[in-house]
Design an enzyme around this catalytic site. Structure first.
Site, PDB file in Angstrom:
ATOM      1  N   HIS A 180      19.902  89.887  20.266  1.00 34.83           N
ATOM      2  CA  HIS A 180      18.821  89.650  21.221  1.00 34.83           C
ATOM      3  C   HIS A 180      19.097  90.292  22.576  1.00 34.83           C
ATOM      4  O   HIS A 180      20.208  90.313  23.076  1.00 34.83           O
ATOM      5  CB  HIS A 180      18.527  88.155  21.378  1.00 34.83           C
ATOM      6  CG  HIS A 180      19.691  87.314  21.783  1.00 34.83           C
ATOM      7  ND1 HIS A 180      19.640  85.949  21.823  1.00 34.83           N
ATOM      8  CD2 HIS A 180      20.953  87.630  22.169  1.00 34.83           C
ATOM      9  CE1 HIS A 180      20.790  85.467  22.213  1.00 34.83           C
ATOM     10  NE2 HIS A 180      21.608  86.478  22.426  1.00 34.83           N
ATOM     11  N   ASN A 181      18.042  90.868  23.145  1.00 34.56           N
ATOM     12  CA  ASN A 181      18.051  91.488  24.464  1.00 34.56           C
ATOM     13  C   ASN A 181      18.940  92.718  24.575  1.00 34.56           C
ATOM     14  O   ASN A 181      19.279  93.160  25.671  1.00 34.56           O
ATOM     15  CB  ASN A 181      18.425  90.478  25.552  1.00 34.56           C
ATOM     16  CG  ASN A 181      17.382  89.387  25.710  1.00 34.56           C
ATOM     17  OD1 ASN A 181      17.603  88.244  25.308  1.00 34.56           O
ATOM     18  ND2 ASN A 181      16.232  89.740  26.263  1.00 34.56           N
TER      19      ASN A 181
END
Length: 346
Positions: free
Chosen positions: A246-247
């Site tokens: 994520h991210n």
């Protein structure tokens, strides 16, 4: 599948500077390696070290580099080019267009389309595909059998999704993106906080944003961001079985080979290359143009424009020297033991 390409079609496709010989067949019927090529096949040679194999090859059409000193056999045509690998790839493009014809536009009667979804009339939605609420499928897109496009997803012009691809809600995909079978975009990021003896799940309310001209290999997974997006930059190519947390922000025109793993919130600059099974821990930056060899792992920031190897990552030359020395350790240990015995004997 039977393939047949006329010589004119081949010559129109390949950017050659000169030719020698004469094609001994009416049409080109395939592309193969030097060793496996038969009459009617095309092949290529990029290095003089394959001269002997070239002399023994039965290929009818051979694409070679300009400076390669070789003469055709009877019934062989040699085309001289700047980059044989690229030119033979152009020929493979012609064949692939025949092997994988674009299906006719339209929505299959067994597809499940939400009434609010917007599907361009030139798009193709195959059987058992699902298009969710408010999703947008752009012109010329193909959504393969059994693929699922979640609510509020967006597919730009000319995207091709193979069978059983999953786009979770809010995923944004740019133009001309190719996504292979089994890919999952936008699944939850792996986020938990330890509280009162238990792992408490942190909701992942971000999304995945994929730039134009990206290709994503089979069974790769890219997690949605915790808050903002997980980004894949324009022109990047991702192999099979890659995990992106994520991210993560992947720059433009990066290459991620099979089984690469990138932990959350790590940033890759443009033109980064990560070899097979390479990895990166979370919350670090890898500078543009950096190259990580296979199984190399970055645990801290890496400067761009350099080559790295090992775990933890160190400059590749240093890693190679250490590898050579490591292989000599048994021999060095025996020598040291003998020296100790001699000293103690004195």
């Amino acid at each position: 599948m039977d393939i047949s390409l006329s010589l004119n079609a081949v010559l129109d496709r390949i950017d050659y500077s000169s030719f020698e010989g004469e094609l001994g067949v009416r049409n080109i019927t395939g592309v193969a390696s030097l060793n496996e090529a038969k009459q009617g096949d095309a092949t290529f040679v990029a290095s003089s070290k394959y001269i002997q194999e070239l002399k023994e090859s039965r290929a009818s059409l051979i694409v070679v580099s300009k400076d390669l000193e070789v003469s055709p056999k009877s019934g062989q045509l040699i085309l001289r080019v700047d980059n044989p690998s690229i030119e033979i790839a152009k020929l493979c493009e012609l064949i692939s267009q025949k092997m994988w014809n674009r299906p006719d536009p339209g929505v299959h009667r067994l597809a499940d389309i939400h009434p609010s979804a917007r599907i361009d009339e030139s798009a193709t939605i195959e059987a058992f595909a699902t298009i969710g609420e408010g999703a947008i499928v752009g012109p010329g897109c193909v959504v393969g059998t059994g693929s699922a496009i979640g609510p509020a997803c967006q597919l730009g012009e000319g995207c091709h999704l193979s069978s059983n691809v999953t786009l979770e809600r809010d995923t944004i995909v740019g133009k001309r993106v190719r996504i292979h079978a089994g890919v999952v975009l936008g699944s939850d990021g792996f986020g938990y906080e330890f509280e009162n003896g238990r792992h408490r799940k942190i909701p992942q309310i971000g999304l995945v944003n994929v730039g134009d001209d990206v290709e994503i290999g089979a069974n790769t997974t890219i997690d949605r961001g915790r808050f903002g997006p997980t980004r894949i930059g324009e022109g990047s190519k991702i192999d099979n079985l890659v995990q992106i947390g994520h991210n993560v922000a992947v720059g433009k025109h990066c290459i991620l080979c099979a089984q690469v793993g990138i932990a959350g919130s790590t940033k890759l600059g443009d033109y980064v290359v990560m070899g097979g099974r390479a990895g990166a821990s979370g919350h670090i930056e890898i500078g543009g143009g950096a190259q990580l060899s296979g199984q190399c792992v970055a645990y801290s920031d890496l400067e761009g424009g350099a080559k790295y190897g090992g775990a933890p990552a160190i400059p590749l030359v240093a890693y190679q020297r250490i590898t050579v020395i490591t292989r000599r350790l048994p021999e060095l240990f025996k020598r040291l033991t003998r020296l100790e015995s001699q000293l103690l004997g004195e």
